[in-house]
Design an enzyme around this catalytic site. Structure first.
Site, PDB file in Angstrom:
ATOM      1  N   ASP A 138       1.496  -1.349   0.389  1.00 40.43           N
ATOM      2  CA  ASP A 138      -0.178   0.070   0.210  1.00 40.43           C
ATOM      3  C   ASP A 138       0.863   1.264  -0.050  1.00 40.43           C
ATOM      4  O   ASP A 138       0.488   1.769   1.003  1.00 40.43           O
ATOM      5  CB  ASP A 138      -0.917  -0.051   0.949  1.00 40.43           C
ATOM      6  CG  ASP A 138      -1.625   1.110   0.392  1.00 40.43           C
ATOM      7  OD1 ASP A 138      -2.395   1.642  -0.244  1.00 40.43           O
ATOM      8  OD2 ASP A 138      -2.434   1.286   2.145  1.00 40.43           O
ATOM      9  N   HIS A 181      -3.203   1.139  12.072  1.00 38.03           N
ATOM     10  CA  HIS A 181      -2.274  -0.611  11.281  1.00 38.03           C
ATOM     11  C   HIS A 181      -1.527  -1.029  11.259  1.00 38.03           C
ATOM     12  O   HIS A 181      -0.566  -0.228  11.358  1.00 38.03           O
ATOM     13  CB  HIS A 181      -3.310  -1.124  10.245  1.00 38.03           C
ATOM     14  CG  HIS A 181      -3.742  -0.671   9.198  1.00 38.03           C
ATOM     15  ND1 HIS A 181      -4.413   0.628   8.830  1.00 38.03           N
ATOM     16  CD2 HIS A 181      -2.418  -0.033   8.033  1.00 38.03           C
ATOM     17  CE1 HIS A 181      -3.931   1.325   7.503  1.00 38.03           C
ATOM     18  NE2 HIS A 181      -2.799   1.118   7.346  1.00 38.03           N
ATOM     19  N   GLN A 249      -2.982  -5.827   6.008  1.00 30.76           N
ATOM     20  CA  GLN A 249      -2.827  -4.452   6.705  1.00 30.76           C
ATOM     21  C   GLN A 249      -3.690  -5.156   7.682  1.00 30.76           C
ATOM     22  O   GLN A 249      -5.108  -5.315   7.952  1.00 30.76           O
ATOM     23  CB  GLN A 249      -2.915  -3.441   5.827  1.00 30.76           C
ATOM     24  CG  GLN A 249      -2.308  -3.209   5.471  1.00 30.76           C
ATOM     25  CD  GLN A 249      -2.918  -1.415   4.183  1.00 30.76           C
ATOM     26  OE1 GLN A 249      -3.502  -1.776   3.854  1.00 30.76           O
ATOM     27  NE2 GLN A 249      -1.345  -0.138   4.314  1.00 30.76           N
ATOM     28  N   ARG A 279       2.099  13.185  10.710  1.00 29.66           N
ATOM     29  CA  ARG A 279       0.680  12.426  10.102  1.00 29.66           C
ATOM     30  C   ARG A 279       0.379  11.280  10.532  1.00 29.66           C
ATOM     31  O   ARG A 279       0.388  10.537  10.332  1.00 29.66           O
ATOM     32  CB  ARG A 279       1.088  13.090   8.485  1.00 29.66           C
ATOM     33  CG  ARG A 279      -0.333  12.654   7.690  1.00 29.66           C
ATOM     34  CD  ARG A 279      -0.150  12.198   6.313  1.00 29.66           C
ATOM     35  NE  ARG A 279      -0.573  12.224   5.304  1.00 29.66           N
ATOM     36  CZ  ARG A 279      -1.586  11.249   5.297  1.00 29.66           C
ATOM     37  NH1 ARG A 279      -0.987   9.680   5.589  1.00 29.66           N
ATOM     38  NH2 ARG A 279      -2.053  10.274   3.726  1.00 29.66           N
ATOM     39  N   ASP A 281      -1.837   8.753  10.022  1.00 25.78           N
ATOM     40  CA  ASP A 281      -2.892   8.381   8.881  1.00 25.78           C
ATOM     41  C   ASP A 281      -4.491   7.290   9.153  1.00 25.78           C
ATOM     42  O   ASP A 281      -3.607   6.609   9.944  1.00 25.78           O
ATOM     43  CB  ASP A 281      -2.210   7.546   8.390  1.00 25.78           C
ATOM     44  CG  ASP A 281      -2.710   6.728   6.964  1.00 25.78           C
ATOM     45  OD1 ASP A 281      -2.906   7.112   5.848  1.00 25.78           O
ATOM     46  OD2 ASP A 281      -2.879   5.481   7.115  1.00 25.78           O
ATOM     47  N   GLU A 323      -5.062  13.409   9.183  1.00 26.69           N
ATOM     48  CA  GLU A 323      -5.380  12.127   7.805  1.00 26.69           C
ATOM     49  C   GLU A 323      -6.896  11.672   8.411  1.00 26.69           C
ATOM     50  O   GLU A 323      -7.118  10.740   8.127  1.00 26.69           O
ATOM     51  CB  GLU A 323      -4.264  11.331   7.327  1.00 26.69           C
ATOM     52  CG  GLU A 323      -5.013  11.343   5.409  1.00 26.69           C
ATOM     53  CD  GLU A 323      -5.240   9.851   5.711  1.00 26.69           C
ATOM     54  OE1 GLU A 323      -5.598   9.984   4.671  1.00 26.69           O
ATOM     55  OE2 GLU A 323      -5.451   9.075   6.645  1.00 26.69           O
ATOM     56  N   ASP A 393      -2.818  10.226  -3.203  1.00 26.98           N
ATOM     57  CA  ASP A 393      -4.442   9.918  -3.264  1.00 26.98           C
ATOM     58  C   ASP A 393      -4.957   9.721  -3.881  1.00 26.98           C
ATOM     59  O   ASP A 393      -4.743  10.345  -4.977  1.00 26.98           O
ATOM     60  CB  ASP A 393      -4.724   9.505  -2.072  1.00 26.98           C
ATOM     61  CG  ASP A 393      -5.507   8.537  -1.184  1.00 26.98           C
ATOM     62  OD1 ASP A 393      -5.201   7.594  -2.215  1.00 26.98           O
ATOM     63  OD2 ASP A 393      -5.248   8.182   0.142  1.00 26.98           O
ATOM     64  N   ARG A 517      -4.057   4.293  -8.624  1.00 33.03           N
ATOM     65  CA  ARG A 517      -2.899   5.754  -7.486  1.00 33.03           C
ATOM     66  C   ARG A 517      -1.670   5.920  -8.147  1.00 33.03           C
ATOM     67  O   ARG A 517      -2.013   7.074  -7.552  1.00 33.03           O
ATOM     68  CB  ARG A 517      -3.172   5.750  -6.191  1.00 33.03           C
ATOM     69  CG  ARG A 517      -5.141   5.764  -5.781  1.00 33.03           C
ATOM     70  CD  ARG A 517      -4.927   5.570  -4.663  1.00 33.03           C
ATOM     71  NE  ARG A 517      -4.406   4.256  -3.881  1.00 33.03           N
ATOM     72  CZ  ARG A 517      -4.282   3.581  -2.618  1.00 33.03           C
ATOM     73  NH1 ARG A 517      -4.188   4.460  -1.475  1.00 33.03           N
ATOM     74  NH2 ARG A 517      -4.249   2.689  -2.416  1.00 33.03           N
TER      75      ARG A 517
END
Length: 646
Positions: A138, A181, A249, A279, A281, A323, A393, A517
């Site tokens: 990811d 995660h 994840q 950040r 997430d 985020e 993203d 992406r």
């Protein structure tokens, strides 16, 4: 009053370099000031009758975290406290990048500091650089470690050297903390697979489908195409694991205080390596509860506040970014509400702003943009936004349905139009994007593609149409000129500054081909960069135009986030008109034309607001004063004006 303001008072006026004893005394003051809130939050999540020992462990973690914090960073903390809400300054301009795709590794990134300085960048968001699985991961958001640098980027010492170089140059560093995660290769997950009951309780694991099926009744799917459902069967431990994002994840179980304490330890260690902004997430997903969407729950907010207040005690110069790509009212909530106002995250993504900008590009109209931003709930004074045109993203279409309906549009039909416009389903559209995570059952999907390709530059270059190339360049500079003038920190996605196009090579890589992406994550084109000064082409025009806007932003005190913003209805739905710090002599009026045709605005409006005198106005962007001989000021397509107040 938020806790940061209290700490500033406790620290007193910045003076000579404090002694270690003085630094320790200030730490004790911060810990005392935050103690009651930390205690209340902790025991609201983990009842006191069972978790007193865990709270004592928390106190020791804070003391150890401060003890391990380098003296240089402790001094920087005090300097930032003296500066107040330093992150609200109009001097910050950011860039987001993948280190490997931008330049290779951390040592090479340090060598690129002059590139950032030349453009005017002093805030960098590096995409994940810690250890991750060698296969699908990811984009690094499946973590094998929160603090150890992945060898592909260099060593831990390379990272420490980089953060030192950034501090010397006044560059602020933001890194991700994947708080929701881990990967299924993380040490805790490996212990769980091996049958260790302690670590199985670090995740949501179940022996059969009874509990997972109850969760599934109300849990939405994040990646319906590639990872349908929210649970994955693990044959090694013969249990089902909650995997909201991808099967590899594993979601952390924060109902277990041991998870919070372990993650706090990781957070403090990351901060002590010289990271300035953390950040968080996917923080909206932190607390899971059957019968809910398990997003934005009150417990998640308390957990985020607990992280923040603990970090603040150890490293008051480090701040947290939320985020949370959620509805506008939910985004503002991550700054903190009620007793937690100003005590959650200091920064959040203004995803509504980004999505509405792209809506205006497609529709050529700005009413939804003005309506959505004008209806954002007010944020606490000590907080700010990250404003962006593109990021790593997708572009989500999470508009408020009531705002779309108010325009006379059907919300579902309108979202399909936007997908068609940007994803090559309309012959007349100049955009070349791709669909991400289309759900055939709901018709929902998201949009991917580089800024330049979505704004028509790729198609224009293919057609060798000089007028269309010029139009795409103007649109790029218009969108970035808007976010550079908005309250918050503007963030440029690496490559946009030279108009880089879609990268289709991901389709040939097995671990990327299912994730569109990657079309917007190109290898940085340093050959183009080397020719910027000698060649006149789209890349140089975009680069030098953006460089000029960045420098101009930093010269305008009215663009700091302590200054006001007001959106004006110009009577022309193709124009975006907003004012910064209009109550003072530092006022700036921003006008942008989203249409493909020239549009006009009444000069009477400009005069009434104080931006036109005797038929003259001064445009800060080109530095020229111009006279209008009629009652209307004409703006060419994609025109951007920053008008100085008289």
């Amino acid at each position: 009053m938020n806790q940061a303001a209290i700490h500033k008072i406790l620290a007193g006026k910045p003076g000579s370099k404090p002694t270690p004893r003085k630094l320790t005394q200030l730490f004790e003051k911060r810990r005392g000031a935050n103690f009651t809130l930390i205690q209340d939050l902790f025991f609201s999540l983990y009842p006191e009758t069972r978790h007193t020992a865990s709270f004592k462990s928390l106190q020791k973690l804070l003391a150890d975290g401060f003890k391990n914090r380098p003296a240089e960073l402790k001094h920087q903390d005090l300097q930032r406290q003296g500066d107040g809400n330093w992150y609200q300054s109009g001097a910050w301009v950011g860039m987001q990048l993948y280190v490997d795709r931008f330049c290779g590794d951390l040592k090479k990134l340090a060598e690129r500091i002059p590139y950032f300085e030349a453009l005017g960048i002093n805030f960098l968001h590096l995409m994940p650089i810690t250890k991750r699985p060698s296969g699908p991961n990811d984009g690094g958001y499946a973590v094998n470690s929160y603090t150890e640098i992945d060898p592909r980027y260099g060593t831990d010492q390379d990272f420490i050297s980089l953060t030192a170089a950034f501090r010397e140059k006044g560059i602020c560093l933001m890194l991700d903390f994947v708080v929701n995660h881990t990967s299924d290769e993380f040490p805790w997950a490996l212990e769980a697979k091996a049958g260790n009951l302690k670590y199985q309780e670090y995740y949501y694991t179940f022996p059969d489908r009874n509990m997972p099926d109850l969760f599934e009744q109300s849990l939405p799917e994040v990646f319906p195409e590639t990872s349908p459902g929210n649970f994955t069967y693990c044959p090694q431990m013969e249990r089902w694991v909650m995997t909201v994002f991808n099967s590899y994840q594993w979601d952390l179980n924060y109902t277990n205080p041991a998870v919070f304490l372990s993650m706090l330890e990781n957070l403090l260690e990351l901060s002590n390596k010289g990271v300035d902004v953390i950040r968080f997430d996917a923080l909206a997903f932190l607390w899971k509860k059957i019968g809910t969407s398990s997003q934005n729950l009150p417990e998640a907010h308390r957990l985020v506040a607990l992280f923040r207040l603990c970090l603040q005690v150890v490293a008051p110069g480090v701040i947290i970014l939320a985020e949370a790509i959620v509805a506008p009212e939910e985004i503002v909530a991550y700054f903190g509400k009620g007793i937690l106002e100003g005590n959650e995250c200091e920064i959040a993504y203004n995803a509504t702003f980004m999505a509405c900008l792209w809506n205006s590009v497609a529709t050529k109209k700005t009413r939804l943009l003005r309506q959505s931003l004008g209806n954002l709930p007010p944020k606490p004074d000590p907080s700010t936004w990250i404003n962006y045109v593109r990021c790593h993203d997708d572009i989500g279409l999470g508009f408020d349905d009531s705002h779309i309906s108010a325009l006379g549009w059907d919300p579902q039909t309108h979202r399909r139009f936007l997908l068609d416009y940007f994803c090559q389903r309309l012959d007349w559209s100049p955009a070349k994007g791709a669909v991400f995570m289309y759900n055939p059952f709901t018709g929902d999907g998201r949009i991917t593609g580089s800024t330049a390709s979505l704004l028509g530059l790729e198609r224009a270059l293919e057609e060798e149409d000089a007028l269309k190339i010029s139009s795409a360049e103007a649109k790029i500079l218009m969108l970035y000129g808007i976010i550079l003038a908005a309250p918050g920190i503007p963030l440029i996605y690496a490559g946009d500054e030279i108009g880089m196009l879609n990268d289709y090579s991901y389709m040939e890589e097995a671990d990327k081909m299912m994730d569109s992406r990657w079309i917007n994550r190109p290898i940085h084109d340093w050959d183009t960069v080397s020719g910027l000064s000698s060649e006149k082409n789209h890349a140089s025009r975009i680069y030098f135009g953006l460089q000029h806007l960045i420098a101009l932003r930093k010269q305008q005190p009215g663009l700091a986030d302590v200054c006001s913003i007001h959106y004006h209805d110009s009577g022309n739905n193709h124009l975006l008109v907003f004012e910064r710090d209009g109550e003072t002599d530092n006022g700036i009026l921003i006008l942008a034309n989203f249409d493909e045709s020239p549009q006009v605005v009444r000069t009477a409006l400009l005069g009434a607001l104080g931006y036109m005198r005797e038929g003259q106005f001064h445009n800060l962007i080109d530095g020229k004063t111009k006279k209008v001989r009629s009652g209307l000021l004409e703006l060419p397509p994609a025109e951007l004006l920053w008008l100085r107040k008289y």
